[in-house]
Motif scaffolding. Structure first.
Motif, PDB file in Angstrom:
ATOM      1  N   GLY A   1     -33.307 -14.667  30.837  1.00  0.00           N
ATOM      2  CA  GLY A   1     -34.553 -15.337  31.236  1.00  0.00           C
ATOM      3  C   GLY A   1     -34.598 -16.759  30.700  1.00  0.00           C
ATOM      4  N   GLY A   2     -35.184 -17.659  31.460  1.00  0.00           N
ATOM      5  CA  GLY A   2     -35.195 -19.052  31.037  1.00  0.00           C
ATOM      6  C   GLY A   2     -36.462 -19.789  31.379  1.00  0.00           C
ATOM      7  N   LEU A   3     -36.376 -21.096  31.254  1.00  0.00           N
ATOM      8  CA  LEU A   3     -37.478 -22.005  31.581  1.00  0.00           C
ATOM      9  C   LEU A   3     -36.865 -23.226  32.273  1.00  0.00           C
TER      10      LEU A   3
ATOM     11  N   GLU B   1     -41.145  -6.790  29.215  1.00  0.00           N
ATOM     12  CA  GLU B   1     -41.429  -7.318  27.893  1.00  0.00           C
ATOM     13  C   GLU B   1     -40.813  -6.316  26.926  1.00  0.00           C
TER      14      GLU B   1
ATOM     15  N   PRO C   1     -37.976 -11.003  20.903  1.00  0.00           N
ATOM     16  CA  PRO C   1     -37.146  -9.919  20.374  1.00  0.00           C
ATOM     17  C   PRO C   1     -35.829 -10.428  19.788  1.00  0.00           C
TER      18      PRO C   1
ATOM     19  N   SER D   1     -35.356 -13.337  26.697  1.00  0.00           N
ATOM     20  CA  SER D   1     -35.087 -14.631  27.315  1.00  0.00           C
ATOM     21  C   SER D   1     -34.488 -15.562  26.273  1.00  0.00           C
TER      22      SER D   1
ATOM     23  N   HIS E   1     -33.895 -17.553  21.277  1.00  0.00           N
ATOM     24  CA  HIS E   1     -34.576 -16.430  21.915  1.00  0.00           C
ATOM     25  C   HIS E   1     -36.032 -16.834  22.151  1.00  0.00           C
TER      26      HIS E   1
ATOM     27  N   TRP F   1     -40.157 -15.376  23.856  1.00  0.00           N
ATOM     28  CA  TRP F   1     -41.062 -14.277  24.162  1.00  0.00           C
ATOM     29  C   TRP F   1     -41.236 -14.040  25.660  1.00  0.00           C
ATOM     30  N   HIS F   2     -40.684 -14.933  26.489  1.00  0.00           N
ATOM     31  CA  HIS F   2     -40.963 -14.829  27.923  1.00  0.00           C
ATOM     32  C   HIS F   2     -40.390 -13.540  28.505  1.00  0.00           C
ATOM     33  N   PRO F   3     -41.151 -12.859  29.323  1.00  0.00           N
ATOM     34  CA  PRO F   3     -40.662 -11.616  29.925  1.00  0.00           C
ATOM     35  C   PRO F   3     -39.364 -11.864  30.702  1.00  0.00           C
TER      36      PRO F   3
ATOM     37  N   PRO G   1     -36.594 -11.051  33.736  1.00  0.00           N
ATOM     38  CA  PRO G   1     -36.523 -10.482  35.081  1.00  0.00           C
ATOM     39  C   PRO G   1     -35.616  -9.258  35.114  1.00  0.00           C
TER      40      PRO G   1
ATOM     41  N   GLU H   1     -36.966 -15.660  37.839  1.00  0.00           N
ATOM     42  CA  GLU H   1     -38.177 -15.324  37.099  1.00  0.00           C
ATOM     43  C   GLU H   1     -39.391 -15.310  38.027  1.00  0.00           C
ATOM     44  N   GLU H   2     -39.428 -16.286  38.953  1.00  0.00           N
ATOM     45  CA  GLU H   2     -40.584 -16.421  39.826  1.00  0.00           C
ATOM     46  C   GLU H   2     -40.674 -15.250  40.801  1.00  0.00           C
TER      47      GLU H   2
ATOM     48  N   GLY I   1     -41.614 -12.154  39.029  1.00  0.00           N
ATOM     49  CA  GLY I   1     -43.039 -12.131  38.681  1.00  0.00           C
ATOM     50  C   GLY I   1     -43.905 -11.606  39.815  1.00  0.00           C
TER      51      GLY I   1
ATOM     52  N   LEU J   1     -45.098  -6.041  35.673  1.00  0.00           N
ATOM     53  CA  LEU J   1     -44.768  -6.474  34.312  1.00  0.00           C
ATOM     54  C   LEU J   1     -44.842  -5.240  33.436  1.00  0.00           C
TER      55      LEU J   1
END
Lengths: 408, 408
Positions: A27-29, A60, A68, A344, A352, A354-356, A358, A376-377, A380, A386
């Motif tokens: 998972g990323g941003l 999560e 985590p 993520s 690491h 906290w973002h959930p 995929p 991720e989108e 979601g 979730l």
């Protein structure tokens, strides 16, 4: 009530096969607001095609907002609530460097320290020695302390000032309820280890003897002349994969930490020819053992390492490398294929997060979403919703038709 | 395991600032099926622009289908599971009228009643007297019962037949484990209060003495001539915001109930110049104290009051009034901004309701949704998902980078 116990009462042995692919830290941003995440930026024709025919969601692993570690993240994926099933610091360190623990053994995290006059602690990390210095000191201690009063003692390098000691149990298990040697501040002497219960008395004596003999051995060292201990763990006893799920499970991973975690829950750790985590050797192992197991945990490390390095482009590359491999994995025709991460690791944060994460489930009897990509989108908006990470194993088991009905 | 305990173990002090705006009762319903909710009907250019750059979701404050009171709704937002952290009826009444309780005090909810021949209860609500009559009776009781055997007694008007008594503890704390005086049916006499444990014996004696002296004082009254008690509470001890989150938190609110709840969890209640809940004074307080705190609870009451009045247009107006204020709030550049409600109050129902409440998180490291507005419908598609209210604080803490990793 723990869902694990419910699942244990309902699970049954069948011929169907489950593959859980863990793209570590996937998972990323986006780097810039409104931009693409690593998954969205990657060119993944095979994952895209799979997503069209799969069910998506977000997991999560520990709880809302909680980042985590790899241990808790994986335990959650394996169905063990990481708030209830805890691997102690010493055991996790041992597992992380590939040391196999047996029932009754105790693993301890140690720091090298600098002691001054009157044994007072001057530096709790001994000036952060190099890994080479650490290994040199460990070698001297191994030679000096092979056992203590007949109890085998194993000493392992971790990194810098960190090392791990494993006391191997004889007929009686060793207790791990012992007070810290580390005073946690400088200017005080190392403390005597005190047992918190009778079962830990022998271990406390071993610890105190170790401290004394280590100081004797290292007496001439200017910096690395003392040891501090905290974080004693006995071997965690988790209900095994075969007991809970009736699965004959195999682990395909290159790094010791992940092999260790899989081993803790009772998976067979397969030999993998995988230099630098290259996926080809893992795929070969999967093919070679396909008929022998009904569950495969397939771990890909580099999606996390590149994220930890803050290298967006490299993480995209590792995702694309997995995508290229996917057709060969699908060619084995697993009944249930799951693609997920243990947490993520956005390149933007270089850690690491906290973002959930995929998740994708591809199975004959799963529902499908309107997704066109594994991002991720899209996840979601997926109909898996979730969820807690511990929901995943029951869903995979159900999709593999390996769970009986609950109640009449 | 309570997520609050996990968060307490992971939280750390940093410079980042969190603002939690609670638009009381903001969630709504359309008046006609297919119509707009209050949020959808409101013209909110600033909230719309914020929603485009934020993450949305829905929160359920207590549980599925449960309509939260203001106390449980807020406790949930603050991260305290309202099913575990209970503010007793007496304490909530005291807090609601702005009475500060100290450790050891006991607060009691009372009803005025009409007693007939032989002290039998004829009306458990004394014919629902006016608030003015209530205040007149309370004044007579205050004069007659300033203390009982040296224990200070405080009596407060609530409304109609409702009043609150606070017994102030001396050196020994007062227990609150006492049986009801209220027989709950007419035709019976008020019951003697009986202590359920030794620590509550003194309080039971105080209650029985109060009942006797109140009846003497009100002997000439035709309707309001007796008192019934149920709901005794000592002061709830919650882990404080500073212990759990390491936050230096401030409350910006105009109404006593909300100041009281914030005070219960250890926030500093700021002086606010806010006649009729006008937002300008609150914004001034936020600006004036911006540098002193790292968490601000910013409460807007009138979105709820107008909903409770069943006045759809007025509630729309209060939402628009907040929207007009939003740019000034954003100009302070909080690291994490959250907009949420403590429950829904649809004008259509003219009361609190069980409907999940839309929530928006705006932060540098949050994911974004495809939302174009802050409405129930857009929030229902948001990637924060549908969550427990207690998830919110961990998410805000994570987005403010104030939580360490869980496990290695």
């Amino acid at each position: 009530m723990d869902l694990l116990n419910v699942v244990q009462g309902l699970s049954k042995k069948t011929d169907s096969k489950i593959v859980m692919v863990v793209l570590d830290g996937v998972g990323g941003l986006p780097l810039e607001r409104g931009g693409d995440t690593e998954l969205a930026a990657a060119k993944t024709p095979n994952l895209d095609a799979l997503a069209v025919d799969s069910q998506l969601g977000l997991v999560e692993l520990v709880g809302a907002g909680i980042t985590p570690g790899s241990g808790p993240g994986h335990l959650s994926l394996f169905g063990y609530d990481p708030l209830n099933y805890v691997v102690g610091r010493g055991a996790l360190s041992a597992v992380g460097i590939g040391v196999k623990l047996n029932a009754g053994d105790v693993a301890v995290r140690g720091n090298f320290a600098t002691l001054g006059a009157g044994r007072t602690v001057e530096d709790r990390r001994a000036g952060r020695p190099s890994d080479e210095k650490n290994a040199e000191i460990v070698a001297r201690l191994r030679a000096a302390i092979p056992d203590i009063d007949g109890t085998p003692v194993e000493i392992y390098t971790e990194s810098e000032h960190r090392f791990v000691v494993v006391f191997r149990a004889g007929r009686e298990p060793l207790g791990a309820n012992i007070s810290d040697v580390d005073p946690q501040v400088t200017g005080e002497t190392p403390r005597l280890a005190v047992a918190g219960d009778p079962a830990s008395q022998k271990t406390a004596n071993l610890i105190n003897a170790f401290v004394e003999r280590a100081e004797q051995t290292l007496a001439g060292e200017p910096q690395v002349n003392g040891v501090l201990f905290r974080g004693y763990s006995d071997v965690p006893h988790f209900p095994s994969f075969s007991d809970v799920y009736k699965l004959n499970a195999a682990c395909i991973a290159a790094y010791p930490m992940y092999k260790g975690l899989a081993s803790l829950v009772g998976m067979t750790v397969l030999e993998v020819d995988s230099v630098e985590d290259a996926p080809e050797g893992k795929l070969a192992a999967l093919r070679a053992h396909w008929d022998e197991y009904d569950f495969f945990y397939f771990h890909v490390k580099k999606t996390d390492s590149t994220g930890e390095d803050g290298n967006f482009a490299a993480k995209v590359g590792k995702i694309e490398a997995f995508d290229a491999l996917l057709p060969e994995l699908l060619a084995l025709r697993p009944d249930v294929l799951c693609i997920v991460g243990d947490h993520s690791t956005p390149s933007k944060l270089a850690s690491h997060s906290w973002h959930p994460v995929p998740v994708l489930i591809h199975a004959e009897h799963s529902r499908r979403d309107q997704a066109s990509r594994f991002t991720e989108e899209e996840a979601g908006r997926g109909s898996l919703g979730l969820r807690r990470g511990t929901d995943l194993m029951p869903l995979l088991m159900a999709n593999a038709l390996k769970l009986n009905k609950y109640g009449a």
